[in-house]
Motif scaffolding. Structure first.
Motif, PDB file in Angstrom:
ATOM      1  N   GLY A  88       0.786  -1.228   0.000  1.00  0.00           N
ATOM      2  CA  GLY A  88       0.000   0.000   0.000  1.00  0.00           C
ATOM      3  C   GLY A  88       0.812   1.270   0.000  1.00  0.00           C
ATOM      4  N   ALA A  89       2.142   1.189   0.074  1.00  0.00           N
ATOM      5  CA  ALA A  89       2.982   2.387   0.089  1.00  0.00           C
ATOM      6  C   ALA A  89       3.066   2.985  -1.312  1.00  0.00           C
ATOM      7  N   PRO A  90       3.379   4.262  -1.432  1.00  0.00           N
ATOM      8  CA  PRO A  90       3.497   4.896  -2.760  1.00  0.00           C
ATOM      9  C   PRO A  90       4.562   4.212  -3.603  1.00  0.00           C
ATOM     10  N   THR A  91       4.249   4.007  -4.880  1.00  0.00           N
ATOM     11  CA  THR A  91       5.197   3.372  -5.797  1.00  0.00           C
ATOM     12  C   THR A  91       6.011   4.394  -6.583  1.00  0.00           C
ATOM     13  N   ASN A 295      -8.947   8.232   7.361  1.00  0.00           N
ATOM     14  CA  ASN A 295      -7.656   7.592   7.586  1.00  0.00           C
ATOM     15  C   ASN A 295      -6.915   8.151   8.792  1.00  0.00           C
ATOM     16  N   GLN A 296      -7.634   8.801   9.695  1.00  0.00           N
ATOM     17  CA  GLN A 296      -6.960   9.420  10.831  1.00  0.00           C
ATOM     18  C   GLN A 296      -6.306   8.398  11.762  1.00  0.00           C
ATOM     19  N   GLU A 297      -6.874   7.196  11.841  1.00  0.00           N
ATOM     20  CA  GLU A 297      -6.299   6.188  12.730  1.00  0.00           C
ATOM     21  C   GLU A 297      -5.016   5.578  12.172  1.00  0.00           C
ATOM     22  N   ARG A 302       0.539   4.624   8.219  1.00  0.00           N
ATOM     23  CA  ARG A 302       0.443   4.952   6.789  1.00  0.00           C
ATOM     24  C   ARG A 302       0.322   6.478   6.608  1.00  0.00           C
ATOM     25  N   PRO A 303       1.383   7.210   6.878  1.00  0.00           N
ATOM     26  CA  PRO A 303       1.276   8.675   6.850  1.00  0.00           C
ATOM     27  C   PRO A 303       0.995   9.243   5.473  1.00  0.00           C
ATOM     28  N   TRP A 304       1.292   8.502   4.399  1.00  0.00           N
ATOM     29  CA  TRP A 304       1.032   9.030   3.058  1.00  0.00           C
ATOM     30  C   TRP A 304      -0.459   9.241   2.791  1.00  0.00           C
ATOM     31  N   PHE A 306      -2.251  10.878   4.603  1.00  0.00           N
ATOM     32  CA  PHE A 306      -2.468  12.276   5.007  1.00  0.00           C
ATOM     33  C   PHE A 306      -1.663  13.244   4.159  1.00  0.00           C
ATOM     34  N   TRP A 307      -0.472  12.843   3.750  1.00  0.00           N
ATOM     35  CA  TRP A 307       0.418  13.747   3.044  1.00  0.00           C
ATOM     36  C   TRP A 307      -0.238  14.338   1.795  1.00  0.00           C
ATOM     37  N   PHE A 308      -0.756  13.488   0.935  1.00  0.00           N
ATOM     38  CA  PHE A 308      -1.206  13.951  -0.369  1.00  0.00           C
ATOM     39  C   PHE A 308      -2.522  14.740  -0.306  1.00  0.00           C
ATOM     40  N   PRO A 309      -3.566  14.282   0.421  1.00  0.00           N
ATOM     41  CA  PRO A 309      -4.746  15.153   0.557  1.00  0.00           C
ATOM     42  C   PRO A 309      -4.423  16.482   1.232  1.00  0.00           C
ATOM     43  N   GLY A 310      -3.584  16.452   2.278  1.00  0.00           N
ATOM     44  CA  GLY A 310      -3.208  17.690   2.949  1.00  0.00           C
ATOM     45  C   GLY A 310      -2.405  18.608   2.051  1.00  0.00           C
TER      46      GLY A 310
END
Length: 364
Positions: A88-91, A295-297, A302-304, A306-310
């Protein structure tokens, strides 16, 4: 004793030549109003950067996953579920430069985060434009009428503004969301909101976001209506509509535009907050705020998510603010850059020309 500045030198030379200021003439000489506005806007670096960023985000969001009946070029939609790739991590990667199967990663059930972020950016932009149009129109009309006519017109409109100001937006949004979620067959509002949720949310927020703009426009109209050019227009027989739209509004357009853009950027944050609290855009649709809420939990693992929407929320808000700043400088006739070096050189050239013209008869 302190040395005189360049601006002091220009002002001294201006006074020596009868109060004229030749440096300001070339900017507007032979140019229409539209040409002056375009020249000022495209000379504003921050506005051009903001416009470029917003255009890129707009095109990327509306062409990648498609909109309405127009298909997009991205292979996933915000509802498609696929097996997890790379856990599930960014490719995507910067070095070596690669895009990969899921450049923004995937959530826990396998939905593509790039597709969801683009869909959320679509919703945010649509809501922002609806709020800007509705709030800008209502705020300009209410504030302009109250500031120009005064008296009972101002009293009624300003009391209406005060009533709307004290209504808690979050509470009213919760009521609207509850009405929209009703499933009884007799509720036409629930049927309309079910298929037009973004439109309903944008209209609602637009109807409650104009009050601050109305107060600012009223204050600007109160100042401008006492100016000499307005008195001259009244004496010449101009109608109230002509005075408002031809004389006062062009001088207040800077305040209007910059505050409309601030309202639009604040609207994105408000929509994000409402979606985060569950009274904005609802699943199965998505928005940038809803993505963060869902995805707050997973922030620690999985911080990504949050990264991209933020990141897109920040980019959209900043680009709109920069565009508004450039439009304010372009439309406001009182805004003018003081170029000291050009002014000094022009004043010195004018002084030399005047001296030569004065000495010419002596040598003849």
């Amino acid at each position: 004793m302190s040395q005189p500045t360049q601006e002091d030198e220009v002002l001294a030379q201006q006074a020596a030549h009868g109060g004229t200021f030749p440096a300001s003439a070339p900017e507007a000489k032979g140019m229409s109003q539209g040409q002056i506005v375009r020249k000022r806007f495209f000379g504003h670096t921050g506005a051009l950067v903001g416009l470029a960023v917003f255009i890129i985000i707009f095109l990327l969001a509306f062409t990648s996953v498609g909109w309405a009946f127009i298909p997009g070029w991205w292979k996933y939609s915000h509802l498609d579920v696929s097996p997890l790739v790379n856990d599930g991590a960014p490719t995507s990667s910067l070095w070596p430069l690669a895009w990969g199967e899921h450049p923004f990663g995937q959530d826990r059930i396998g939905r593509d985060l790039f597709a969801m972020t683009m869909r959320g950016a679509q919703q945010s932009v649509i809501i922002m434009l609806i709020i800007g149009a509705i709030a800008g129109m209502i705020g300009a009309v209410v504030g302009g009428l109250a500031g120009y006519f005064r008296g009972w017109v101002e009293a009624i409109l300003m009391r209406l503004t005060d009533i709307i100001i004290i209504i808690p937006v979050l509470l009213l949004a919760a009521v609207v969301a509850q009405m929209a979620s009703r499933r009884d067959e007799g509720s036409w509002f629930s049927g309309f909101a079910a298929s037009n949720g973004v439109l309903v949310l944008g209209i609602f927020l637009g109807l409650v976001s104009w009050v601050g703009l109305a107060r600012l426009v009223r204050g600007e109209f109160l100042t401008l209506r006492e100016r000499e050019f307005v008195d001259a227009a009244r004496i010449s027989g101009a109608s109230n509509a002509r005075i408002i739209f031809k004389h006062i509004l062009p001088n207040a357009v800077g305040v209007l535009i910059v505050n409309v853009t601030l309202t639009m950027s604040a609207a994105i944050l408000l929509e994000t907050a409402l979606s985060y609290l569950g009274v904005g855009v609802k699943s199965p649709d998505t928005s940038l705020g809803l993505l963060i809420s869902q995805n707050q939990e997973a922030f620690a693992t999985r911080p990504w998510l949050f990264w991209f929407p933020g990141l897109f929320i920040v980019l959209i808000c900043l680009s709109i603010n920069f565009i508004g700043d450039g439009l304010r400088d372009a439309f406001d006739p009182r805004q003018k850059k003081f170029k000291a070096r050009t002014a000094v050189e022009t004043a010195r050239h004018s002084s030399t020309t005047t001296a030569l013209a004065a000495e010419a008869p002596k040598g003849s």
